[in-house]
Design an enzyme around this catalytic site. Structure first.
Site, PDB file in Angstrom:
ATOM      1  CD  GLU A   1      -2.753   1.189   2.482  1.00  0.00           C
ATOM      2  OE1 GLU A   1      -2.791   0.230   3.264  1.00  0.00           O
ATOM      3  OE2 GLU A   1      -3.386   2.249   2.648  1.00  0.00           O
TER       4      GLU A   1
ATOM      5  NE  ARG B   1       4.016  -7.568  10.576  1.00  0.00           N
ATOM      6  CZ  ARG B   1       3.262  -6.937   9.661  1.00  0.00           C
ATOM      7  NH1 ARG B   1       2.134  -7.457   9.241  1.00  0.00           N
ATOM      8  NH2 ARG B   1       3.636  -5.784   9.186  1.00  0.00           N
TER       9      ARG B   1
ATOM     10  CE  LYS C   1       3.267   0.020   4.998  1.00  0.00           C
ATOM     11  NZ  LYS C   1       2.604   0.134   3.698  1.00  0.00           N
TER      12      LYS C   1
HETATM   13  P1  ATP Z   1      -0.121  -1.549   6.723  1.00  0.00           P
HETATM   14  O1  ATP Z   1      -0.949  -2.516   5.932  1.00  0.00           O
HETATM   15  O2  ATP Z   1      -0.380  -1.541   8.172  1.00  0.00           O
HETATM   16  O3  ATP Z   1      -0.019  -0.199   6.122  1.00  0.00           O
HETATM   17  P2  ATP Z   1       2.033  -3.285   5.997  1.00  0.00           P
HETATM   18  O4  ATP Z   1       3.374  -3.286   6.616  1.00  0.00           O
HETATM   19  O5  ATP Z   1       1.198  -4.504   6.020  1.00  0.00           O
HETATM   20  O6  ATP Z   1       1.342  -2.082   6.677  1.00  0.00           O
HETATM   21  P3  ATP Z   1       1.744  -3.281   3.129  1.00  0.00           P
HETATM   22  O7  ATP Z   1       2.082  -2.197   2.194  1.00  0.00           O
HETATM   23  O8  ATP Z   1       0.335  -3.722   3.185  1.00  0.00           O
HETATM   24  O9  ATP Z   1       2.206  -2.778   4.546  1.00  0.00           O
HETATM   25  O10 ATP Z   1       2.705  -4.510   2.904  1.00  0.00           O
HETATM   26  C1  ATP Z   1       2.982  -5.045   1.641  1.00  0.00           C
HETATM   27  C2  ATP Z   1       3.339  -6.488   1.776  1.00  0.00           C
HETATM   28  O11 ATP Z   1       4.460  -6.653   2.634  1.00  0.00           O
HETATM   29  C3  ATP Z   1       2.208  -7.289   2.372  1.00  0.00           C
HETATM   30  O12 ATP Z   1       2.028  -8.458   1.618  1.00  0.00           O
HETATM   31  C4  ATP Z   1       2.661  -7.586   3.767  1.00  0.00           C
HETATM   32  O13 ATP Z   1       2.154  -8.807   4.198  1.00  0.00           O
HETATM   33  C5  ATP Z   1       4.178  -7.614   3.626  1.00  0.00           C
HETATM   34  N1  ATP Z   1       4.820  -7.227   4.889  1.00  0.00           N
HETATM   35  C6  ATP Z   1       4.628  -6.093   5.582  1.00  0.00           C
HETATM   36  N2  ATP Z   1       5.336  -6.099   6.719  1.00  0.00           N
HETATM   37  C7  ATP Z   1       6.012  -7.262   6.757  1.00  0.00           C
HETATM   38  C8  ATP Z   1       6.930  -7.864   7.681  1.00  0.00           C
HETATM   39  N3  ATP Z   1       7.293  -7.255   8.807  1.00  0.00           N
HETATM   40  N4  ATP Z   1       7.419  -9.087   7.378  1.00  0.00           N
HETATM   41  C9  ATP Z   1       7.077  -9.693   6.239  1.00  0.00           C
HETATM   42  N5  ATP Z   1       6.224  -9.191   5.332  1.00  0.00           N
HETATM   43  C10 ATP Z   1       5.692  -7.993   5.575  1.00  0.00           C
END
Ligand code: ATP
Ligand code: MG
Length: 562
Positions: A37, A262, A272
């Site tokens: 995102e 994660r 984030k």
């Molecule tokens: P949010 O959705 O709260 O804004 P997010 O960290 O999930 O934050 P995304 O942009 O949705 O951000 O993440 C993109 C991809 O990265 C998703 O598929 C998510 O599952 C993966 N991802 C995010 N954080 C981690 C992490 N700490 N370890 C592994 N994969 C991650």
């Protein structure tokens, strides 16, 4: 803490894919995606997901898309889109012609929603968010159905169209799936699919004033792109039944959602939202501050992309959560830099040394080895002259027995140079040492004594007249506690920021071979660590970031274990 894992072991996701290929599911295709995102910069956790998704596509001869999940205009910006593209490419992955935006599918999402309404599977609900929450029930008790749940299909179609046209204010109504308010899984209790939000989107501008919710949009995005394995983190496990329900109701291509744990690293954090807070409040200097776990921060600090990929491969993927020791990431970085970084001499805290028996105007060009790990890197010349700088910490007026460096009357080796003996320490009025006087032994050129005399200490140094001035930034952990995300006593996470995470040194002295450098260039300053040229560095003002010190805490722990 995660231990080292054997590299070739199949992870559980590869097992699933292997089984799917054997069963000829999806004609044995493998198609993954990385779906960020655009509401912040990518961090090391995202790197894990990127390596996994692109890595699987690569391993199975499949494809991996880069798709922006840009369904929430209130938090998303073009700046983030740019930075994410830059970071994925820098990590070494190529989405080829497969760059997609969820916002390009808004019309298709809308059509699919109309289909669900027509099939009696979705309805327009006038409850506000608070009322809806109150009727949601709990984990142990069922929810209450909305009074609008049994609206006629025609009424729903009309209202939904009017939602799109902008006839309703933000939050006035929603489109909800009609599933089961008594479902044990709360995500299945008539979840919201669309909300009214009069906001300008970074790509679709003002075309829309209703925006799809993540759970509604995500499966459709995967389906539209023909994704076979939709890999996400564990918190979406409970959302999988809903993901499946939408696709089944619409009878569309159905990717398999697979969840993994994660990445969490100690002494830092991955949220984030919290990283944004640090950036916005100026507690760090932008998203690429070298203290942050962001990919741009690590790049600026001098972490090579190969080291980040190696780290991701070593931590592996699993279903169980755990906190990985940041020392493992740093170990991977050191490993890589040790092989590649040219060695130079740089003095961070200079103390002037005058070699009293060295001729006044003589400059000797001494041979120095560029990288003992890589003979092909060759040698270079370093100038030696009567006035030098050494590290202030390498001299003690009253040294203890185990201090092998310089002290009054003591002899040490100057790397690639000569043996020198300290004859006098000169002090200012405040009693601080301002200069050392030494003599050198001309017979020890290159650092060896012909009479077999041994010295215990070898110091780095630079010639005063030739040295380059530089600013050097030293970094330590961003947080002073090991697991800042786990503290839930209501205190502000920023209270645990490490006040010593950044130290700026000015007036550092670097050997002159480092004169023609560009941002990102990396070196080992002997004995002081790995350094790289900062992006703000100029010819007039050289700035280095210390990537890491030479001390490898991870290697030490592994040794102890054996
Ligand atoms: P949010 O959705 O709260 O804004 P997010 O960290 O999930 O934050 P995304 O942009 O949705 O951000 O993440 C993109 C991809 O990265 C998703 O598929 C998510 O599952 C993966 N991802 C995010 N954080 C981690 C992490 N700490 N370890 C592994 N994969 C991650
Ligand atoms: Mg997310």
């Amino acid at each position: 803490m995660t231990d080292e894992q054997p590299k070739l072991k199949l992870n559980f996701i590869q097992q699933i894919i292997d089984d799917d290929i054997s069963a000829n599911k999806n004609d044995s295709r493998v198609h993954t995606r990385f779906p960020p995102e655009p509401n912040g910069y990518l961090h090391i956790g995202h790197a894990k997901s990127i390596c996994l998704n692109f890595g699987l596509a690569d391993k199975y001869g499949g494809k991996c898309n880069l798709r922006f999940d840009d369904t929430n205009p209130s938090k998303e910006e073009i700046e983030y889109v740019q930075s994410i593209k830059e970071d994925v490419a820098w990590l070494g992955f190529d989405w080829e012609d497969r760059l997609f935006f969820a916002s390009d599918y808004f019309e298709q999402f809308y059509d699919h929603a109309v289909t669900l309404i027509k099939n009696g599977k979705a309805f327009v609900c006038d409850l506000n968010l608070e009322d809806m929450r109150q009727r949601r029930g709990t984990l142990t008790s069922p929810g209450q159905e909305s009074p609008f749940r049994n609206r006629e299909v025609s009424e729903n179609l009309d209202l939904f169209e009017r939602m799109r046209k902008g006839e309703f204010a933000d939050g006035f109504c929603t489109l909800r799936a009609k599933i089961d308010m008594a479902a044990a899984n709360m995500n299945m209790r008539d979840p919201v699919m669309y909300r009214v939000m009069h906001a300008t989107h970074h790509r679709s501008s003002d075309d829309w004033c209703i925006y799809p919710m993540y759970d509604w949009a995500h499966g459709l995005e995967d389906s539209i792109e023909g994704i076979t394995h939709s890999i996400c983190t564990l918190e979406f496990e409970d959302h999988r039944p809903l993901y499946d329900w939408f696709l089944d109701q619409l009878n569309l291509h159905h990717p398999q959602q697979v969840e993994f744990a994660r990445l969490d690293l100690n002494y830092t954090m991955m949220s984030k939202r919290k990283l944004l807070e640090l950036v916005q409040e100026g507690l760090v200097k932008g998203w690429d501050d070298p203290r942050l776990p962001t990919i741009s921060g690590m790049r600026r600090r001098g972490y090579p992309p190969t080291a980040i990929r190696e780290f991701c491969s070593r931590i592996g993927v699993a279903k169980v959560k755990g906190v990985v020791d940041i020392a493992l990431l740093q170990h991977c970085v050191r490993d890589e830099l040790n092989k590649k970084a040219p060695r130079v001499m740089g003095v961070l805290d200079p103390l002037k040394v005058v070699i009293t028996n060295f001729p006044e105007d003589l400059v000797e060009e001494l041979d120095a080895i560029n990288n003992p790990e890589d003979p092909s890197a060759g040698t270079r010349k370093v100038p030696f002259s009567r006035t030098l700088y050494i590290e202030r910490g390498d001299f003690m007026e009253d040294p203890p027995r185990k201090f092998f460096r310089l002290g009054p009357g003591r002899e040490v080796r100057l790397r690639y140079g000569y043996f020198v003996t300290c004859t006098e320490a000169i002090k200012n009025e405040a009693g601080e040492i301002t200069e050392l006087r030494c003599t050198y032994d001309p017979a020890t050129k290159g650092g060896d004594s012909p009479d077999g005399r041994k010295v215990k200490g070898t110091l780095h140094w630079v010639s005063a007249a030739h040295a380059l001035d530089a600013e050097v930034r030293l970094y330590d952990h961003l947080f002073s506690v090991e697991n800042p995300s786990a503290i839930s006593d209501g205190s502000d996470f920023k209270d645990n920021l490490n006040p010593d995470s950044l130290k700026v040194l000015t007036g550092c002295k670097i050997e002159p071979s480092v004169n023609d450098v560009r941002p990102g260039d990396g070196f080992q300053f002997e004995r002081n660590g790995y350094f790289c040229v900062d992006k703000d560095s100029t010819v007039e003002r050289l700035i280095f970031n210390r990537t890491l010190t030479l001390k490898d805490a991870w290697a030490k722990i592994q040794k102890k274990k054996k």
